[in-house]
Write a protein that holds these residues in place. Structure first.
Motif, PDB file in Angstrom:
ATOM      1  N   UNK A 124       3.254  22.920 -89.415  1.00  0.00           N
ATOM      2  CA  UNK A 124       4.584  23.539 -89.426  1.00  0.00           C
ATOM      3  C   UNK A 124       4.595  24.765 -88.504  1.00  0.00           C
ATOM      4  N   UNK A 128       6.661  25.242 -84.678  1.00  0.00           N
ATOM      5  CA  UNK A 128       7.909  26.023 -84.636  1.00  0.00           C
ATOM      6  C   UNK A 128       8.415  26.248 -83.206  1.00  0.00           C
ATOM      7  N   UNK A 133      13.716  21.807 -84.404  1.00  0.00           N
ATOM      8  CA  UNK A 133      13.625  22.217 -85.795  1.00  0.00           C
ATOM      9  C   UNK A 133      12.455  21.470 -86.419  1.00  0.00           C
ATOM     10  N   UNK A 134      11.937  22.007 -87.520  1.00  0.00           N
ATOM     11  CA  UNK A 134      10.818  21.322 -88.176  1.00  0.00           C
ATOM     12  C   UNK A 134      10.914  21.503 -89.688  1.00  0.00           C
ATOM     13  N   UNK A 149      18.595  13.935 -91.599  1.00  0.00           N
ATOM     14  CA  UNK A 149      18.939  15.189 -90.922  1.00  0.00           C
ATOM     15  C   UNK A 149      18.085  15.383 -89.672  1.00  0.00           C
ATOM     16  N   UNK A 152      19.681  13.504 -87.053  1.00  0.00           N
ATOM     17  CA  UNK A 152      20.942  14.141 -86.650  1.00  0.00           C
ATOM     18  C   UNK A 152      20.664  15.328 -85.738  1.00  0.00           C
ATOM     19  N   UNK A 153      19.691  16.150 -86.124  1.00  0.00           N
ATOM     20  CA  UNK A 153      19.378  17.331 -85.307  1.00  0.00           C
ATOM     21  C   UNK A 153      18.847  16.904 -83.940  1.00  0.00           C
ATOM     22  N   UNK A 158      22.469  19.682 -77.729  1.00  0.00           N
ATOM     23  CA  UNK A 158      21.387  19.494 -76.766  1.00  0.00           C
ATOM     24  C   UNK A 158      20.246  18.803 -77.501  1.00  0.00           C
ATOM     25  N   UNK A 307      24.790  23.718 -74.498  1.00  0.00           N
ATOM     26  CA  UNK A 307      24.032  24.761 -75.186  1.00  0.00           C
ATOM     27  C   UNK A 307      24.555  26.130 -74.745  1.00  0.00           C
ATOM     28  N   UNK A 308      25.272  26.831 -75.632  1.00  0.00           N
ATOM     29  CA  UNK A 308      25.861  28.118 -75.219  1.00  0.00           C
ATOM     30  C   UNK A 308      24.814  29.128 -74.754  1.00  0.00           C
ATOM     31  N   UNK A 309      23.564  28.985 -75.243  1.00  0.00           N
ATOM     32  CA  UNK A 309      22.559  29.976 -74.839  1.00  0.00           C
ATOM     33  C   UNK A 309      22.115  29.777 -73.397  1.00  0.00           C
ATOM     34  N   UNK A 313      22.205  32.768 -68.984  1.00  0.00           N
ATOM     35  CA  UNK A 313      20.797  33.040 -69.256  1.00  0.00           C
ATOM     36  C   UNK A 313      20.080  33.507 -67.989  1.00  0.00           C
TER      37      UNK A 313
END
Lengths: 560, 102
Positions: A124, A128, A133-134, A149, A152-153, A158, A307-309, A313
């Motif tokens: 885990x 990261x 996600x994890x 999920x 889905x993620x 993105x 991706x808004x980030x 950038x």
């Protein structure tokens, strides 16, 4: 209480059932102690074919190959400890190229977590920074929520890799299941702001020297037709990142090919002059931009990304639009005026004529460019082209006439040597009707050479074109150009006999060096069914040119 | 304290970030990992569960930096982060705690 049909299933059976419900048909992995319950459940799955890789990194890249070829999240499996750590490179690679992947790892039983148990590692914690996600699963019930999920993620917004770490006792825990969750599917992205789209359209209409800059997001979004439509309507010369090759056919009149470090001079020179840059699903990667301050110095910037980030950038956009790029382009193109843009396009064509991409030896199948073109001459657009990482990768990016999104599978962001062979196997398994070519080098092939066994076992329709210059070519090139020709640790003094290596793995092999008619031999090898290794020696003094020195401005190119 | 004295440290422009997050093991690692990988120090951290304990609030005190806007966008992308609010250095949450650090 209403009567319900319930079944009692273990966490492992639940996991496999959820994968089946998700529509997963092929998974790649390697079993080990901590994931044996899932493998036991998998052995009884009627719908899932398990591909036994020979190294977990291979399994990760086989899954990537499936995901890159289809756009659908693909699954890899590994046991705890070294199984999980071996997966990490493939996961990190998926993160940097935004590839939807679901990695499932076994973990030691919960009671033993934190005791330095046999084959225990903090999967885990390790995953990261390299996953979208994890999860570390705490109970069999959680699987019902987490597995859908995870898909889905992986697929939403993105795309990216998701890791699910499942302790062995959770795999063995039995619970009653009354109802199954819906499979996880991509959530629609938030609608783009129409006012921003209108401003972008006005900027395009007002621009005199606009350039369209397409990135991998165009592939992920399935937006290639929309991108082509915008380019054609507004008369936009178009550059592509390494990840976007194929979105605009290489031979399209508006195509300037790849930009950046190994792009054609005309592409980088046109960018240097443009007054508007329309970035679509691209992230201003340093290999694309060169020295950022000198990238498109005269241009206003429209940046469209899911991706808004990514917006602002690297470069501050004059208009930044967060949204699915296909959706944005569908809104944008009708608002853009039809434009022939004769002056700018004729100027750009002038740049193409005066600063062409030079491909010495392209007519000779025994040269690097010639070999790539000879392969292309044998195939049509239905073929899928994978590469490893290095000089061969850049030459293929420059010379192969890619004409279809998802035709091109390459490790862009992480630049992982060893990517090519397993990714090609994955693509071949996902789309068995296609011929999958894996261009590789003598350095790269050895980094996951064990997957030749997987290719043979699966009969994967993979044609490995091994361009052998007996060096780590890009290192050799940089030492030659930037380190006073002090060649160190980049020339292989000893090399295996690659023909024998392939044959030893049970794979047909041909040596173009010994072929009287290399084109004929090549055509024959490419038309064989199943895995074939095609070996060709090339000259180690050949460089990837032109080249922008690391940290230099794109307009200051060396060679070519 | 290292090279920067406490007084100098206080003179740096500070920002306070307020995060609403899901309350489970690992969320804090996700958040602080975004800072540590960029060698961007987090000066102060406070976390407590809120309401029924399903959510927590994380308060971060960080130095103002050109990268802060990007950091906020990266934090917003985390699955377990529900909301991010940015406050100025004048926010009292850390000031009230100073008594515990004397």
């Amino acid at each position: 209480m209403a009567q319900q049909t319930t079944e009692t299933l273990s966490g492992a059976q639940i996991t496999v059932r959820l994968l089946e419900r998700q529509g997963v048909r092929t998974v790649a992995g390697i079993p080990g102690g901590a994931i044996l319950p899932i493998y036991d459940a998998l052995s009884r799955s009627p719908g899932i074919h398990h591909v036994l890789a020979r190294h977990e990194q291979g399994a990760g890249f086989i899954a990537q190959g499936m995901a890159r070829a289809t756009g659908v999240p693909a699954v890899c499996l590994a046991s705890s400890g070294p199984g999980a750590t071996n997966l990490l490179t493939a996961i990190a690679d998926a993160k940097l190229d935004s590839i939807p992947l679901v990695a499932i790892t076994g973990q030691v039983p919960r009671a033993m977590i934190g005791t330095d148990a046999f084959q225990e590692v903090d999967t885990y914690g390790l995953s990261i920074p390299i996953t979208k996600h994890n999860f570390l699963i705490n109970s069999a019930e959680e699987l019902l929520e987490v597995i859908p999920r995870a898909f889905r993620i992986a697929a939403s917004g993105r795309p990216g890799p998701v890791l699910v770490d499942i302790p062995k006792d959770v795999q063995n825990q039995c619970i009653e299941i009354a109802a199954w969750p819906e499979p996880g599917v991509a959530e629609p992205a938030a609608a783009p702001d129409p006012a921003l789209v209108a401003r972008a359209a006005a900027m395009i209409n007002a621009a005199e020297r606009p350039i369209l800059y397409l990135g991998g997001g165009v592939v992920h979004s399935g937006a290639a037709p929309q991108a082509v439509a915008l380019a054609e309507k507004a008369g936009l010369p178009t550059v592509m990142t390494l990840m976007a090759l194929g979105t605009l056919p290489a031979d399209h009149t508006l195509s300037l090919g790849m930009l950046g470090m190994h792009g054609a001079r005309y592409a980088n020179l046109a960018l240097d002059e443009c007054d508007l840059l329309i970035a679509v699903g691209a992230r201003f990667d340093d290999r694309a931009t060169g020295k950022v301050a000198a990238f498109c110095p005269q241009a206003k910037i429209i940046h469209i990304d899911i991706d808004p980030s990514e917006l602002d950038k690297i470069k501050t956009a004059h208009v930044g639009i967060a949204g699915d790029v296909a959706t944005v382009l569908k809104m944008l193109t009708p608002e853009v005026e039809s434009h022939l843009r004769k002056r700018w396009l004729s100027h750009v064509n002038g740049l193409k004529a005066t600063h062409p991409l030079r491909m010495p030896g392209v007519e000779d199948a025994r040269t690097h460019y010639g070999l790539i073109r000879a392969v292309a001459d044998c195939l049509d657009d239905e073929a899928t082209i994978a590469t490893d990482v290095g000089q061969h990768q850049m030459w293929v990016a420059q010379a192969y006439p890619l004409r279809r999104p998802r035709q091109w599978l390459t490790s862009g962001g992480l630049g992982t040597m060893g990517f090519g062979l397993p990714a090609a196997i994955g693509a071949a398994l996902a789309e068995p009707e296609r011929t999958v070519v894996c261009f590789t080098g003598d350095g790269s092939i050895l980094m996951n050479v064990q997957e030749l066994a997987t290719a043979a076992e699966e009969g994967a329709n993979v044609k490995i074109v091994l361009m052998n210059n007996a060096t780590l070519g890009l290192v050799y090139q940089q030492q030659t150009l930037f380190y006073g020709e002090r060649i160190f640790a980049s020339r292989f003094k000893g090399q295996p006999d690659f023909i024998k290596v392939a044959e030893g793995f049970g794979i047909a092999a041909v040596d173009l060096d010994r072929a009287g008619d290399p084109r004929g031999t090549l055509a024959e090898a490419l038309s064989m069914r199943g895995p074939v290794l095609i070996h060709a020696s090339i000259d180690c003094e050949q460089q990837v040119l032109p080249m922008v020195a690391p940290g230099a401005a794109n307009k200051d190119m060396i060679g070519g | 304290m290292n090279a920067i004295s406490q007084a100098e440290n206080r003179a740096l422009a500070r920002a306070v970030l307020e995060l609403d997050v899901n309350n489970h093991a690992g969320v804090m690692s996700h958040v602080v990992g975004l800072f540590s990988r960029r060698a961007y120090n987090v000066e102060g951290i406070l976390v407590m569960p809120v309401g029924d304990g399903r959510c927590s609030r994380i308060w971060l005190q960080v130095n103002e930096d050109g990268r802060l806007e990007q950091m906020i966008r990266q934090i917003e992308k985390l699955e377990d982060v529900l909301a991010v609010r940015r406050h100025g250095a004048e926010h009292e949450v850390f000031e009230r705690l100073e008594a515990f650090f004397r």
